[in-house]
Design an enzyme around this catalytic site. Structure first.
Site, PDB file in Angstrom:
ATOM      1  N   ARG A 150     -51.978 -39.528 -16.265  1.00 20.95           N
ATOM      2  CA  ARG A 150     -52.419 -38.951 -15.683  1.00 20.95           C
ATOM      3  C   ARG A 150     -53.196 -40.181 -14.920  1.00 20.95           C
ATOM      4  O   ARG A 150     -53.855 -40.836 -15.725  1.00 20.95           O
ATOM      5  CB  ARG A 150     -52.601 -37.701 -15.798  1.00 20.95           C
ATOM      6  N   HIS A 166     -60.784 -30.985 -11.067  1.00 26.52           N
ATOM      7  CA  HIS A 166     -59.672 -29.557 -11.453  1.00 26.52           C
ATOM      8  C   HIS A 166     -60.639 -28.329 -10.764  1.00 26.52           C
ATOM      9  O   HIS A 166     -62.124 -28.814 -11.066  1.00 26.52           O
ATOM     10  CB  HIS A 166     -59.368 -29.094 -12.832  1.00 26.52           C
ATOM     11  N   TYR A 176     -56.299 -40.292 -17.831  1.00 26.51           N
ATOM     12  CA  TYR A 176     -55.753 -40.272 -19.616  1.00 26.51           C
ATOM     13  C   TYR A 176     -54.597 -40.090 -19.696  1.00 26.51           C
ATOM     14  O   TYR A 176     -53.176 -40.061 -18.503  1.00 26.51           O
ATOM     15  CB  TYR A 176     -56.832 -38.630 -19.946  1.00 26.51           C
ATOM     16  N   HIS A 185     -58.704 -37.665 -12.083  1.00 33.00           N
ATOM     17  CA  HIS A 185     -59.112 -36.083 -11.324  1.00 33.00           C
ATOM     18  C   HIS A 185     -59.328 -34.843 -11.657  1.00 33.00           C
ATOM     19  O   HIS A 185     -60.346 -34.586 -12.977  1.00 33.00           O
ATOM     20  CB  HIS A 185     -57.580 -36.034 -10.564  1.00 33.00           C
ATOM     21  N   TYR A 225     -61.259 -33.954 -22.733  1.00 33.64           N
ATOM     22  CA  TYR A 225     -61.616 -32.326 -22.114  1.00 33.64           C
ATOM     23  C   TYR A 225     -61.778 -31.218 -23.197  1.00 33.64           C
ATOM     24  O   TYR A 225     -61.220 -31.395 -24.502  1.00 33.64           O
ATOM     25  CB  TYR A 225     -60.650 -31.498 -21.908  1.00 33.64           C
TER      26      TYR A 225
END
Length: 284
Positions: A222, A227, A201, A225, A167
């Site tokens: 995880r 967000h 990740y 996805h 991120y």
């Protein structure tokens, strides 16, 4: 979009510090709890009683207690409380909130949200590097109220990991605002976002949270996805995540945040993937 980037692996310390700073900046957005003395007394007592019960039933030894004490200190010193709480606790708080929320299903916000991102149009491309690695994804849909009326000018605050699972704002060498943006729906409440498919990740494992995961024999992954935080004037906002059918770790999310209603089934297109998902917001 196929160039490989030499992005150093983010450390738990760096990610933790950034997550702590982001959380402190978000307190104005969330507001304080405003809990009464009586409510605070009840919550604190019940939490301590639960801990005491585990100690009694599991016959926790002094060496184990001292290990936990040292670990708690390390979590604080490493700035990992936002990471730990968002991954291992927030999903239960979200389930309580969901009891009174109608419309689109929500899930956890997680530790990687950053407010104040670039404002974009209803049909737009998420800010990314010119040679962003990954397969193209066009994500589109409509924002409506519970009666099916389109919500023009609704905001879709959107963020995601890149094709390496990192991120912006939490990993070295990623441009500020990369794969983050706020889209505004058109007069029919519609939007279309061009981005790339994110990767699964693992949460940072070189700090105290990682040490806990290793000690317990858990995995740190995880599933991939997107967000989203969807807002419209006069309506209750929803924070959610959208996953991908058949995705790795979908049934074993370390954050326990996946829900069947939030799984996308993208279709292959000539130059990537396309996925559609509509949002329904209730009146505030």
């Amino acid at each position: 979009m196929t160039t490989t980037h030499a992005t150093p692996t983010p450390t738990a310390a760096d990610s933790g510090a950034n997550a702590s700073d982001a959380f402190r900046a978000s307190t104005a957005r969330h507001g304080s709890a405003g809990t009464s003395t009586e409510r605070a007394d009840r919550l604190i007592r019940r939490t301590l009683e639960a801990i005491h019960q585990v100690i009694r039933e599991e016959e926790v030894t002094y060496p184990e207690f001292q290990t936990v004490k040292a670990w708690l200190m390390a979590v604080g010193e490493g700035g990992e409380w936002p990471l730990f709480l968002d991954v291992f606790v927030e999903h239960e708080v979200e389930k309580v909130a969901a009891r009174t929320q109608h419309g689109t299903t929500g899930t956890i916000e997680g530790p990687y949200y950053l407010p104040g991102q670039k404002q974009l149009g209803a049909v737009d491309t998420l800010p990314m590097r010119a040679d962003e690695k990954g397969e193209q994804l066009v994500f589109s849909g409509q924002v409506r109220d519970l009666d099916g009326r389109p919500l023009a000018g609704a905001e879709i605050d959107f963020w995601q990991a890149d094709a390496d699972g990192y991120y912006s704002g939490f990993a070295p060498n990623l441009p500020e605002g990369n794969l983050r943006g706020v889209f505004r729906t058109d007069d029919d409440g519609r939007f279309s976002i061009t981005t790339i498919k994110p990767a699964p990740y693992q949460i940072p494992t070189d700090g105290p949270t990682g040490a806990m995961i290793t000690a317990a024999g858990w995995h740190p992954w995880r599933p991939a996805h997107l967000h989203l935080m969807v807002r419209a004037d006069g309506h209750r906002s929803v924070t959610t995540q959208l996953y991908f059918t058949g995705g790795e770790w979908l049934d074993a999310d370390v954050a326990s945040a996946t829900k069947d209603e939030l799984v996308l089934d993208p279709e292959r297109t000539g130059d990537g993937w396309a996925a559609v998902y509509d949002f329904e917001l209730e009146r505030a």
